[in-house]
Design a protein around this motif. Structure first.
Motif, mmCIF file in Angstrom:
data_model
loop_
_atom_site.group_PDB
_atom_site.id
_atom_site.type_symbol
_atom_site.label_atom_id
_atom_site.label_comp_id
_atom_site.label_asym_id
_atom_site.label_seq_id
_atom_site.Cartn_x
_atom_site.Cartn_y
_atom_site.Cartn_z
ATOM 1 N N GLU A 37 8.298 17.018 8.905
ATOM 2 C CA GLU A 37 6.814 16.207 9.966
ATOM 3 C C GLU A 37 5.802 17.338 10.007
ATOM 4 O O GLU A 37 4.587 16.559 9.666
ATOM 5 C CB GLU A 37 7.410 15.628 10.858
ATOM 6 C CG GLU A 37 8.351 15.068 11.475
ATOM 7 C CD GLU A 37 7.853 13.475 10.698
ATOM 8 O OE1 GLU A 37 6.770 12.921 10.511
ATOM 9 O OE2 GLU A 37 8.569 12.821 10.599
ATOM 10 N N CYS A 38 6.251 18.788 10.407
ATOM 11 C CA CYS A 38 4.753 19.877 10.081
ATOM 12 C C CYS A 38 5.547 20.961 9.230
ATOM 13 O O CYS A 38 5.659 21.604 9.951
ATOM 14 C CB CYS A 38 4.966 19.734 11.694
ATOM 15 S SG CYS A 38 3.227 20.965 11.868
ATOM 16 N N CYS A 60 -0.071 20.368 13.327
ATOM 17 C CA CYS A 60 1.046 19.141 13.218
ATOM 18 C C CYS A 60 -0.345 17.934 13.135
ATOM 19 O O CYS A 60 -0.761 18.001 13.615
ATOM 20 C CB CYS A 60 1.672 19.046 13.910
ATOM 21 S SG CYS A 60 3.496 20.293 13.697
ATOM 22 N N LYS A 61 -0.545 17.582 12.304
ATOM 23 C CA LYS A 61 -1.835 16.425 11.658
ATOM 24 C C LYS A 61 -1.178 15.252 11.567
ATOM 25 O O LYS A 61 -0.053 14.924 10.700
ATOM 26 C CB LYS A 61 -2.283 16.695 11.209
ATOM 27 C CG LYS A 61 -3.240 17.846 10.663
ATOM 28 C CD LYS A 61 -4.102 17.984 9.436
ATOM 29 C CE LYS A 61 -4.854 19.312 9.119
ATOM 30 N NZ LYS A 61 -4.346 20.660 9.560
ATOM 31 N N ALA A 62 -1.544 14.059 12.734
ATOM 32 C CA ALA A 62 -0.510 13.059 12.741
ATOM 33 C C ALA A 62 -1.062 11.791 11.265
ATOM 34 O O ALA A 62 -2.256 12.003 11.067
ATOM 35 C CB ALA A 62 -1.264 12.406 14.276
ATOM 36 N N ASN A 63 -0.017 11.195 10.743
ATOM 37 C CA ASN A 63 -0.194 10.520 9.992
ATOM 38 C C ASN A 63 0.546 9.687 10.314
ATOM 39 O O ASN A 63 0.412 8.442 9.477
ATOM 40 C CB ASN A 63 0.348 11.258 8.316
ATOM 41 C CG ASN A 63 1.288 11.389 8.002
ATOM 42 O OD1 ASN A 63 2.006 11.098 9.144
ATOM 43 N ND2 ASN A 63 1.925 11.997 7.232
ATOM 44 N N GLY A 64 1.189 9.129 11.332
ATOM 45 C CA GLY A 64 1.508 8.051 10.772
ATOM 46 C C GLY A 64 3.168 7.747 10.387
ATOM 47 O O GLY A 64 3.378 6.283 10.017
ATOM 48 N N GLN A 65 3.123 8.707 9.566
ATOM 49 C CA GLN A 65 4.274 8.722 8.570
ATOM 50 C C GLN A 65 5.746 9.057 8.944
ATOM 51 O O GLN A 65 5.811 10.070 10.483
ATOM 52 C CB GLN A 65 4.304 9.104 7.261
ATOM 53 C CG GLN A 65 2.881 8.725 7.239
ATOM 54 C CD GLN A 65 2.783 7.584 6.392
ATOM 55 O OE1 GLN A 65 4.218 6.887 5.409
ATOM 56 N NE2 GLN A 65 2.118 6.164 6.860
ATOM 57 N N GLU A 100 8.230 11.273 7.872
ATOM 58 C CA GLU A 100 8.811 11.902 6.472
ATOM 59 C C GLU A 100 10.327 11.971 7.263
ATOM 60 O O GLU A 100 11.291 11.599 5.589
ATOM 61 C CB GLU A 100 8.127 13.024 6.764
ATOM 62 C CG GLU A 100 6.293 12.767 5.881
ATOM 63 C CD GLU A 100 5.498 12.910 6.516
ATOM 64 O OE1 GLU A 100 4.361 12.696 7.103
ATOM 65 O OE2 GLU A 100 5.808 12.816 7.928
ATOM 66 N N ASP A 158 6.321 11.227 13.313
ATOM 67 C CA ASP A 158 5.237 12.029 13.664
ATOM 68 C C ASP A 158 6.310 12.745 14.966
ATOM 69 O O ASP A 158 5.218 13.534 15.978
ATOM 70 C CB ASP A 158 4.109 11.536 14.065
ATOM 71 C CG ASP A 158 3.112 11.484 13.586
ATOM 72 O OD1 ASP A 158 2.746 11.877 11.944
ATOM 73 O OD2 ASP A 158 2.064 10.526 13.609
#
Length: 194
Positions: A43-44, A51-56, A58, A65
């Motif tokens: 996720e990061c 860490c950048k929230a991307n709504g995914q 992963e 996230d």
């Protein structure tokens, strides 16, 4: 007395060890905890603080996230402590040592993973606790993270077969559980399980 000072002459922990704090979350920005936070590499990949929230989702574990752990109340990755208890527990276990700041944990070097199932009032449900154990099992067994133990400084309610099942398994980490503050011989759960 855990003879911590004598133990620190031998070792101060290892970044290869992950302890999951199942509680009210963790203030992952705390000056004594930030350097010891576990980071979900899928996720990061950039590492802590980047860490950048991307709504995914992963890593496809059901939590979007989940950089430093999961929040099973809101089913996302926001583990920020809004009660303070989980942060206190995390500091006791793994507050950074020998840095001239704040306090020191038993392990100066460790990875702290948060699973928030207790709310801002310090209460939670067995169902949300079960989701924490399932989340940790997923990370340990399917993604290969070295989660050695869970810290469970909480308890109450009746015995639950579903909770016991979520905590069990041949590859389950060691579960350290509070015996309770009630001065009673009545079993508290999850501590009361065999």
């Amino acid at each position: 007395d855990v003879s911590a000072m004598a133990a620190w002459d031998v070792a101060t922990g290892s970044k290869d060890i992950i302890v999951a704090i199942i509680d009210t979350g963790i203030d992952f920005n705390h000056e004594d905890l930030a350097a010891n936070m576990w980071v979900n590499a899928k996720e990061c990949p950039e590492g802590f603080g980047k860490c950048k929230a991307n709504g995914q989702d992963e890593d496809a574990n059901g939590y979007v996230d989940d950089f430093y752990g999961a929040n099973t109340i809101t089913d996302n990755g926001n583990i920020m402590d809004d009660f303070g208890h989980g942060t206190h527990v995390a500091g006791t276990i793994g507050g950074v040592g020998n840095n001239g700041t704040g306090v020191v944990g038993v392990n100066w070097n460790i990875r702290l993973l948060g699973c928030k199932f207790l709310s801002a009032s310090g209460s939670g449900t067995t169902a949300s606790a079960i989701k924490c154990f399932n989340y940790i099992t997923e990370l340990k067994e399917k993604q290969g993270y070295n989660i050695v133990l869970t810290s469970n400084s909480w308890g109450g309610g009746l015995a639950s077969d579903a909770l016991l099942e979520a905590m069990s398994g041949p590859n389950a980490p060691l579960h350290v559980c509070a015996a309770g503050n009630s001065n009673t011989s009545q079993p508290m759960y999850p501590d009361g399980y065999d």
